[in-house]
Design a protein around this motif. Structure first.
Motif, PDB file in Angstrom:
ATOM      1  N   ILE A 104      -8.234   1.944   0.895  1.00 49.57           N
ATOM      2  CA  ILE A 104      -8.888   0.899   1.692  1.00 49.57           C
ATOM      3  C   ILE A 104      -7.856  -0.206   1.904  1.00 49.57           C
ATOM      4  O   ILE A 104      -7.442  -0.861   0.959  1.00 49.57           O
ATOM      5  N   PRO A 105      -7.403  -0.413   3.148  1.00 45.84           N
ATOM      6  CA  PRO A 105      -6.374  -1.433   3.375  1.00 45.84           C
ATOM      7  C   PRO A 105      -6.932  -2.843   3.255  1.00 45.84           C
ATOM      8  O   PRO A 105      -8.060  -3.114   3.678  1.00 45.84           O
ATOM      9  N   HIS A 106      -6.172  -3.716   2.658  1.00 42.68           N
ATOM     10  CA  HIS A 106      -6.501  -5.132   2.568  1.00 42.68           C
ATOM     11  C   HIS A 106      -5.388  -5.899   3.275  1.00 42.68           C
ATOM     12  O   HIS A 106      -4.215  -5.726   2.951  1.00 42.68           O
ATOM     13  N   VAL A 107      -5.765  -6.732   4.232  1.00 42.45           N
ATOM     14  CA  VAL A 107      -4.791  -7.458   5.037  1.00 42.45           C
ATOM     15  C   VAL A 107      -5.248  -8.900   5.191  1.00 42.45           C
ATOM     16  O   VAL A 107      -6.427  -9.167   5.410  1.00 42.45           O
ATOM     17  N   ALA A 108      -4.300  -9.816   5.076  1.00 45.60           N
ATOM     18  CA  ALA A 108      -4.618 -11.220   5.307  1.00 45.60           C
ATOM     19  C   ALA A 108      -5.141 -11.417   6.718  1.00 45.60           C
ATOM     20  O   ALA A 108      -4.691 -10.732   7.658  1.00 45.60           O
ATOM     21  N   ASP A 109      -6.077 -12.337   6.880  1.00 46.96           N
ATOM     22  CA  ASP A 109      -6.663 -12.575   8.208  1.00 46.96           C
ATOM     23  C   ASP A 109      -5.584 -12.872   9.250  1.00 46.96           C
ATOM     24  O   ASP A 109      -5.688 -12.440  10.399  1.00 46.96           O
TER      25      ASP A 109
END
Length: 124
Positions: free
Chosen positions: A54-59
Motif C-alpha cells: 500500500i503506497p504512502h505518499v505525502a500530499d
C-alpha cells in the motif's frame, strides 16, 4: 551493517523529472519498507513516500511519484515527475527494517539508518 547510498539528484527545470536511487547493503530491500524524506534549509525533514503493498505518499507529492525496486541490485528507485521549485531539497532514504509502512512513517525520529542524501534542485 546497514548502509544506504542515495544517488540521482541534480538540477532540473520546473516540470521536469528525476529518478533517485537508494542502494542498500546489510539487508534485503525486498523484505523491508524503504522510506524517502527530503529536507530544505527552511523546513524540517519531511516524509515523501513509503512504498510497500500500500503506497504512502505525502500530499504535496501525490500523483507525481512512483517507486520501483531492483532486487538483483538491492536498490529502490523513486521517480519524481512534474517537479516544482518547492521540491528542492536534499533527499534521503531510510528504513526501520520493518516489512510494512508504519502509521508514523512520516516521523523521522523513527529511523536510525540514513544515507548521505542527494541534492535535488528545481529551478529555471
Amino acid at each position: 551493517q546497514v548502509q544506504l547510498v542515495e544517488s540521482g539528484g541534480g538540477l532540473v527545470h520546473p516540470g521536469g523529472s528525476l529518478t533517485l536511487a537508494c542502494a542498500a547493503s546489510g539487508f534485503e530491500v525486498r523484505d523491508y519498507a524503504i522510506v524517502w524524506f527530503r529536507q530544505s534549509p527552511a523546513k524540517a525533514r519531511e516524509g515523501v513516500s513509503c512504498m510497500r503493498s500500500i503506497p504512502h505518499v505525502a500530499d504535496s507529492m501525490k500523483g507525481r511519484v512512483t517507486s520501483s525496486r531492483d532486487d538483483r541490485q538491492n536498490t529502490v528507485y523513486l521517480r519524481m515527475n512534474d517537479l516544482k521549485p518547492e521540491d528542492t531539497g536534499v533527499y534521503y532514504c531510510t528504513t526501520e527494517l520493518f516489512p510494512i509502512c508504519s502509521e508514523n512513517w512520516r516521523n523521522s525520529n523513527n529511523y536510525k539508518f540514513w544515507g548521505q542524501g542527494t541534492q535535488v534542485t528545481v529551478s529555471s
